[in-house]
Design a protein around this motif. Structure first.
Motif, short mmCIF file in Angstrom:
data_model
loop_
_atom_site.label_atom_id
_atom_site.label_comp_id
_atom_site.label_asym_id
_atom_site.label_seq_id
_atom_site.Cartn_x
_atom_site.Cartn_y
_atom_site.Cartn_z
N UNK B 43 0.85 -1.20 0.00
CA UNK B 43 0.00 0.00 0.00
C UNK B 43 0.88 1.24 0.00
N UNK B 73 -4.68 0.25 5.35
CA UNK B 73 -4.88 -0.40 4.04
C UNK B 73 -4.48 -1.88 4.10
N UNK B 74 -3.37 -2.16 4.78
CA UNK B 74 -2.94 -3.56 4.92
C UNK B 74 -3.97 -4.36 5.72
N UNK B 76 -7.08 -3.91 5.81
CA UNK B 76 -8.29 -4.12 5.00
C UNK B 76 -8.18 -5.33 4.08
N UNK B 77 -6.97 -5.81 3.81
CA UNK B 77 -6.86 -7.05 3.04
C UNK B 77 -6.48 -8.23 3.95
N UNK B 209 -10.98 -0.18 4.10
CA UNK B 209 -10.83 0.70 5.27
C UNK B 209 -11.51 2.03 4.98
#
Lengths: 322, 322
Positions: B43, B73-74, B76-77, B209
């Motif tokens: 990200x 962001x990390x 969110x995956x 996110x």
């Protein structure tokens, strides 16, 4: 136009689709699949308008250079470039500007089979930060720490042209138009030595890319490896343009101190010299032996076998003492 | 002070030394060793002074937030954060500023065992670009494309506090000092939902996110998954501060439209609901079911079972039509 559409339009239409990229632009993260046999090299470089390139530089050159300087870092460790993340900060939306910028960026990415996997677009004073990643067989990375006393010092290409172009742009030199056009190409469109970097992996004992100037970057290898070095000034690879514009003495100074060459400087032991010259010969890249490492912890220069006293420093941001 | 010393001083003294980082700060590239069983999530987010944070934000908060938005962001995956590259552009060298900035940055990195592997320091208008990488077991990534009609929509934490703090700073609202201090913490020091993201991996069908605002980010999942959604407004998790400051109606609007929450929004099928609630329960993170996906391709809202017409848009850079 909204941020999301802007990113989508330009960044999802890239021709390169690598098999190791599972998810590219468009989700919270990119997802890539690594291979256990290869380590990952990661480089990050920022270009700020007015600091790293003149404000009137063409957007195509900016796009090229933003990728090139990062691929140059990957080349210096011998990595094969694979993925880049592009963060652009723009003062305003200018579709034509973005179009040209992307052309410069994607041309280089496509040439090296590099996929743009994501990034960010923000509003503010113009700058570009790229994080580039590459793959290198585990254990074959070239580091700054590997040089040994007695190793020969080489550089690729020719030195000083980019610095000459910048001198003209800054009004410090006044060049003939034909010469300026030639050296400006070297400032605006540096060639990252990607293939040479990979060819060097099995032979070179250390490597670095020349961004801050030969003397500054050589001193990084000396510092990391605990060595000194002597540079043989008459061996420095100077372009005809550089010598014609400045004369030999000033050309040498420019080659030693000028930044932005993005050539590779590397070292090789006596035993590996032939192997290295053969491997590099296949890449078609010019390379020159310019000196030798020694245990002195000092950098010296000689001209026609006589010691010289040259006081040069490389380019450093925030360098208040220069 | 020179660039190199500046970088060295602050970035090589980090406490976190990961085994998978072979070369960190100091060479042309960082070198990391991947594992074949884990994919890599990447990200990149830029924060520009005056755009992404008020210009008088404390350097410690800027350092925290620059990492937090990327770790979010990390999360969110579903990735476990591992390595970050930090590119800072600074108008001038201010050791105290850098010291505080690094404190904020490294506190968060150390908490999550994240190593700063490199970056760049340049001179120019203040901005920070971080590229964060994380590891996620191959095939377990949560994407925006995975939501199905009928899946339940959840969010972590509480929504709207960061937007409320920003309203006060911009002079749009005038808050009591005690309330402002509380919500300002949420604006300046967002908590990336890293552990929750990993707990969700086996249960959630999609995740994102919340950076641009609930409605904007929900619309990204709807777009990517080809769905619509209904949000039950009385279920939205609002803080006491938000309701006290704005009243319920405006609090709901702020929760729907306000950005900078850095909570996770995710979806889960009826079958996985119990498993998910048990797994998330272990992390201690608050979570709330706020609606359901449907095939309509529109986002609707209901309040006490009655349809409502709420016109909200999330935050977008360069959004000229808003």
């Amino acid at each position: 136009m909204k941020e999301f559409e802007l990113i989508k339009k330009y960044f999802t239409e890239q021709a390169v689709k690598r098999k190791d990229v599972l998810i590219g632009v468009g989700d919270d993260c990119a997802i890539v699949t690594p291979s256990e046999k290869q380590n990952i090299a990661i480089a990050t470089d920022t270009l700020v308008a007015g600091v790293h390139f003149p404000v009137n530089t063409s957007p195509r050159a900016i796009g090229h250079k933003a990728v090139a300087v990062n691929l140059s870092d990957l080349a210096a460790v011998g990595a094969e470039p694979s993925w880049v993340s592009v963060a652009i900060t723009l003062p305003e939306i200018d579709e034509e500007w973005i179009d040209e910028f992307c052309k410069g960026l994607f041309e280089l990415c496509e040439y090296y089979n590099v996929q743009v996997i994501g990034g960010d677009t923000t509003q503010g004073p113009l700058s570009i930060t790229i994080t580039a990643q590459g793959l290198v067989p585990a254990g074959q990375e070239m580091l700054r720490t590997g040089a040994k006393s007695g190793d020969w010092i080489y550089v690729t290409g020719e030195l000083g042209d980019a610095a000459l172009a910048l001198s003209h742009i800054l009004g410090k030199e006044t060049l003939e138009q034909a010469i300026f056009e030639k050296v400006k190409q070297r400032l605006d469109y540096p060639t990252p030595r990607v293939l040479a970097g990979q060819a060097l992996r099995n032979y070179a004992s250390s490597a670095i890319d020349l961004s801050d100037g030969l003397m500054a970057d050589l001193s990084h290898i000396c510092g990391a490896s605990g060595l000194g070095a002597n540079i043989v000034l008459e061996k420095l690879p100077l372009s005809d343009s550089l010598v014609e514009a400045l004369g030999e003495e000033k050309a040498i100074e420019t080659a030693l101190a000028g930044g932005d060459d993005y050539e590779l400087l590397f070292s090789v032991s006596e035993d590996n010299k032939v192997g290295l010259e053969t491997a590099l010969g296949h890449t078609g890249v010019k390379f020159t032996c310019i000196g030798q490492f020694n245990p002195s912890e000092k950098i010296t220069t000689t001209l026609n076998s006589k010691p010289t006293a040259i006081n040069v420093k490389g380019f450093e941001h925030f360098a208040t003492n220069d």
